[in-house]
Design an enzyme around this catalytic site. Structure first.
Site, PDB file in Angstrom:
ATOM      1  N   LYS A  53       3.645 -13.611  -6.847  1.00  0.00           N
ATOM      2  CA  LYS A  53       2.960 -12.880  -6.417  1.00  0.00           C
ATOM      3  C   LYS A  53       1.492 -13.339  -5.869  1.00  0.00           C
ATOM      4  CE  LYS A  53       4.635  -8.436  -6.273  1.00  0.00           C
ATOM      5  NZ  LYS A  53       4.416  -6.719  -6.961  1.00  0.00           N
ATOM      6  N   GLY A  55       0.974  -7.091   2.846  1.00  0.00           N
ATOM      7  CA  GLY A  55       2.079  -6.701   4.417  1.00  0.00           C
ATOM      8  C   GLY A  55       2.972  -7.882   3.836  1.00  0.00           C
ATOM      9  N   LEU A  68      12.833  -7.493  -9.703  1.00  0.00           N
ATOM     10  CA  LEU A  68      14.288  -6.102 -10.015  1.00  0.00           C
ATOM     11  C   LEU A  68      14.894  -6.790  -9.287  1.00  0.00           C
ATOM     12  CD1 LEU A  68      11.577  -2.712 -10.839  1.00  0.00           C
ATOM     13  CD2 LEU A  68      12.682  -4.186 -12.453  1.00  0.00           C
ATOM     14  N   HIS A 112       9.666  -7.561   3.429  1.00  0.00           N
ATOM     15  CA  HIS A 112       9.321  -6.438   2.610  1.00  0.00           C
ATOM     16  C   HIS A 112       7.829  -5.612   3.257  1.00  0.00           C
ATOM     17  CE1 HIS A 112      10.457  -8.828  -0.429  1.00  0.00           C
ATOM     18  NE2 HIS A 112       9.731  -9.974  -0.060  1.00  0.00           N
ATOM     19  N   LYS A 160       8.047  -2.135   6.127  1.00  0.00           N
ATOM     20  CA  LYS A 160       9.089  -1.212   6.371  1.00  0.00           C
ATOM     21  C   LYS A 160       9.485  -0.356   7.410  1.00  0.00           C
ATOM     22  CE  LYS A 160       6.083   0.540   2.140  1.00  0.00           C
ATOM     23  NZ  LYS A 160       4.547   1.173   2.231  1.00  0.00           N
ATOM     24  N   GLU A 166       2.024   3.196  -4.701  1.00  0.00           N
ATOM     25  CA  GLU A 166       3.592   2.582  -4.458  1.00  0.00           C
ATOM     26  C   GLU A 166       4.403   1.709  -6.107  1.00  0.00           C
ATOM     27  OE1 GLU A 166       2.996   1.592  -0.562  1.00  0.00           O
ATOM     28  OE2 GLU A 166       3.036  -0.806  -1.416  1.00  0.00           O
ATOM     29  N   ARG A 179      -5.840   4.291   1.992  1.00  0.00           N
ATOM     30  CA  ARG A 179      -5.430   4.928   3.053  1.00  0.00           C
ATOM     31  C   ARG A 179      -4.646   5.588   3.118  1.00  0.00           C
ATOM     32  NH1 ARG A 179      -1.851   2.017   4.823  1.00  0.00           N
ATOM     33  NH2 ARG A 179      -1.648   0.093   4.423  1.00  0.00           N
ATOM     34  N   VAL A 202       1.303   4.296   7.724  1.00  0.00           N
ATOM     35  CA  VAL A 202       2.173   4.248   8.688  1.00  0.00           C
ATOM     36  C   VAL A 202       3.193   5.861   8.854  1.00  0.00           C
ATOM     37  CG1 VAL A 202       3.580   2.998  10.369  1.00  0.00           C
ATOM     38  CG2 VAL A 202       1.824   2.317   9.265  1.00  0.00           C
ATOM     39  N   ARG A 221      10.411   3.312  12.607  1.00  0.00           N
ATOM     40  CA  ARG A 221       9.334   2.924  13.740  1.00  0.00           C
ATOM     41  C   ARG A 221       9.927   1.859  14.634  1.00  0.00           C
ATOM     42  NH1 ARG A 221       5.142   0.206   8.557  1.00  0.00           N
ATOM     43  NH2 ARG A 221       5.718   1.512   7.234  1.00  0.00           N
TER      44      ARG A 221
HETATM   45  P1  ADP Z   1       2.415  -6.170  -0.298  1.00  0.00           P
HETATM   46  O1  ADP Z   1       1.100  -5.366  -0.546  1.00  0.00           O
HETATM   47  O2  ADP Z   1       2.511  -7.261   0.510  1.00  0.00           O
HETATM   48  O3  ADP Z   1       2.735  -4.832   0.034  1.00  0.00           O
HETATM   49  P2  ADP Z   1       4.131  -5.198  -2.627  1.00  0.00           P
HETATM   50  O4  ADP Z   1       3.177  -5.622  -4.086  1.00  0.00           O
HETATM   51  O5  ADP Z   1       3.912  -3.535  -2.526  1.00  0.00           O
HETATM   52  O6  ADP Z   1       3.060  -5.779  -1.727  1.00  0.00           O
HETATM   53  O7  ADP Z   1       5.770  -5.560  -2.460  1.00  0.00           O
HETATM   54  C1  ADP Z   1       6.203  -5.238  -1.405  1.00  0.00           C
HETATM   55  C2  ADP Z   1       7.487  -5.033  -1.082  1.00  0.00           C
HETATM   56  O8  ADP Z   1       8.564  -6.682  -1.996  1.00  0.00           O
HETATM   57  C3  ADP Z   1       7.902  -4.618  -2.469  1.00  0.00           C
HETATM   58  O9  ADP Z   1       8.347  -3.143  -1.796  1.00  0.00           O
HETATM   59  C4  ADP Z   1       9.285  -5.083  -2.990  1.00  0.00           C
HETATM   60  O10 ADP Z   1      10.303  -4.822  -1.727  1.00  0.00           O
HETATM   61  C5  ADP Z   1       9.186  -6.136  -3.104  1.00  0.00           C
HETATM   62  N1  ADP Z   1       8.731  -6.191  -4.183  1.00  0.00           N
HETATM   63  C6  ADP Z   1       7.870  -6.568  -5.291  1.00  0.00           C
HETATM   64  N2  ADP Z   1       7.632  -6.329  -6.252  1.00  0.00           N
HETATM   65  C7  ADP Z   1       8.670  -6.493  -6.311  1.00  0.00           C
HETATM   66  C8  ADP Z   1       9.280  -6.865  -7.880  1.00  0.00           C
HETATM   67  N3  ADP Z   1       9.192  -7.619  -9.124  1.00  0.00           N
HETATM   68  N4  ADP Z   1      10.863  -6.942  -7.722  1.00  0.00           N
HETATM   69  C9  ADP Z   1      11.790  -7.092  -6.475  1.00  0.00           C
HETATM   70  N5  ADP Z   1      10.841  -5.963  -5.212  1.00  0.00           N
HETATM   71  C10 ADP Z   1       9.369  -6.644  -5.244  1.00  0.00           C
END
Ligand code: ADP
Length: 449
Positions: free
Chosen positions: A158, A164, A203, A235, A237, A275, A291, A294, A337
């Site tokens: 990541k 997003g 996961l 990714h 919603k 989250e 913030r 949505v 949405r």
């Molecule tokens: P962003 O800031 O880009 O939205 P997030 O960290 O909130 O990134 O992750 C967005 C989505 O990616 C999560 O809702 C989930 O669907 C998937 N995701 C993030 N981390 C993991 C993980 N460790 N294992 C599996 N899926 C993940």
């Protein structure tokens, strides 16, 4: 209390903020790009100021133009909505330096949570459970391989500055991981100007469950339960509900308690969302949004608490108007949405809405800035509106959603309404048996229209 609020946003969220301000007796200033001069938020605000041409970086992201608009109109506070400048710590600081109030958290907290590595460190320090992974950024391949061996494959690479849903790569083998690190770094550098990446255990079948919090910045914080946002595409919603079909009241109280204590310790002010991914009864923190989100209406529908009203009052220095024990969770709310996109390919479909008939009736809410004859510009997100239903039980909410979706007419552009009509009739959705991969699999198997 404020006399005049400038709303630094557009679309349905600008209207949402305008409604809360009007109910508090506060005057409103709309800002708009030349592409939005016919927009609903401009028509309904007390005053409006054009801040630039269509591209967001020259208008809705243009800080000098927004400062000039505050100056001209004499606004005393700015609500950033979501997206655009809502998580820009520098914007919050500039407003403060000019004696204006940013309706949001402290700049230091925005900055802290905007850096995902720092956010995870902070979460751990505050006692919030995190996804196992690297402690910070991974510096080289050898380190990455060692950590991945410890946490076990598959792993997720990541971007520290990600958002997003962008900048994430799954690696199932060592060879994959070497490739994933290289591409994630290049992509992160190009998209966010920062190539720091970190590792997390991937996961396999989690749900996305997030907790809504409210803090007064003076050591008090409460939680307003969860939203289940597992139905996602790339990714992003698509459908959100509260309560989550997967949680019981004891689990809600436990995670809600952890989160509200953490936010009280942090001295967090305003609304925020923590989250989590949730798998086998365990919560794993992924990020915090500093913030309004949505999907905030689903929480409003089950708690009866107006989150934007609370946000404005807290920013004006008021204490929280509710105690944790006064929060009541009543029934079930679901949000869809509705985007101006092809319902299967998700290609954007901007253009003129030739007819618009939103559903109504008991327990039905439509947050939208669209109207018949409105032209959806191609420059911004493709949200046409959010349909939110509330029922005493999940079955009642689903029946209400089904009839509301059938009633909803949007002609002239393609919308994702047909997708929702299929989802609400699907037995796994009806059973609440879905994880974050469910929708992608459903779309893969479904015939394309
Ligand atoms: P962003 O800031 O880009 O939205 P997030 O960290 O909130 O990134 O992750 C967005 C989505 O990616 C999560 O809702 C989930 O669907 C998937 N995701 C993030 N981390 C993991 C993980 N460790 N294992 C599996 N899926 C993940």
């Amino acid at each position: 209390m404020f006399d005049k609020i400038l709303i630094a946003n557009r679309g349905e969220i600008a209207l949402r903020i305008l409604r809360a301000a009007k109910e508090l007796g506060i005057s409103t200033v709309a800002v708009y790009s030349t592409a939005d001069k016919e927009a609903m938020h401009v028509k309904l605000a007390d005053e409006s100021v054009c801040i630039g041409p269509p591209p967001a970086r020259e208008s809705y992201l243009n800080i000098p133009a927004l400062m000039a608009a505050c100056e001209i109109t004499g606004a005393d506070a700015v609500h950033p909505g979501y997206g655009f400048l809502s998580e820009n710590a520098r914007f919050a600081e500039i407003l403060t330096e000019h004696g204006l109030v940013f309706i949001g958290p402290k700049a230091e907290h925005i900055r802290l949570m905007g850096d995902k590595i720092e956010a995870k460190r902070t979460a751990t320090r505050l006692g919030i459970p995190c996804v196992p992974g690297s402690e910070g950024a991974v510096s080289d391949e050898t380190e990455a391989l060692r950590i991945a061996r410890d946490i076990g494959y598959p792993v997720l690479v990541k971007a520290a500055a990600g958002g997003g849903g962008r900048g994430m790569k799954v690696a199932r083998t060592e060879a994959d991981l070497i490739d994933a690190i290289a591409t994630a770094k290049t992509e992160a550098k190009a998209a966010f100007g920062d190539d720091a990446v970190y590792l997390e255990k991937y996961l396999q079948k989690p749900r996305h469950i997030e907790i809504q919090v409210l803090g007064d910045g003076k050591g008090r914080a409460i939680h307003l339960g969860e939203r289940d946002c597992s139905l996602q595409r790339r990714h992003q919603k698509v459908w959100e509900e509260s309560p989550s079909p997967a949680l019981n009241p004891a689990e809600r109280d436990a995670i809600g308690g952890i989160v509200s204590r953490a936010m009280a310790d942090l001295g967090y002010i305003g609304v925020g969302t923590i989250e989590f991914l949730y798998e086998n009864g365990q919560f794993y923190f992924i990020e915090m949004n500093t913030r309004i989100q949505v999907e905030h209406p689903v929480t409003e529908m089950v708690t009866g608490i107006d989150l934007v009203n609370e946000q404005i009052k807290i920013a004006a220095g008021s204490p929280l108007s509710i105690a944790q024990d006064d929060v009541r969770f009543d029934g079930v709310a679901i949000e869809c949405r509705v985007n101006a996109e092809h319902p299967r390919t998700f290609m954007p479909s901007p253009g003129r809405i030739s007819s618009f008939h939103p559903p109504g009736g008991l327990g039905v809410r439509v947050d939208s800035a669209a109207y018949q004859g409105y032209v959806i510009p191609p420059y911004y997100d493709s949200l046409v509106g959010k349909l939110i239903v509330h029922g005493r039980s999940r079955t009642e909410a689903l029946m209400r959603l089904r009839r509301s979706l059938d009633e909803f007419v949007v002609d002239g552009v393609e919308t994702t309404l047909p997708l929702f009509r299929a989802l609400v009739r699907n037995s796994e959705i009806q059973d609440g048996a879905y994880d974050i991969h469910w929708l992608e699999n459903f779309l893969k198997d479904a015939p394309t229209e």
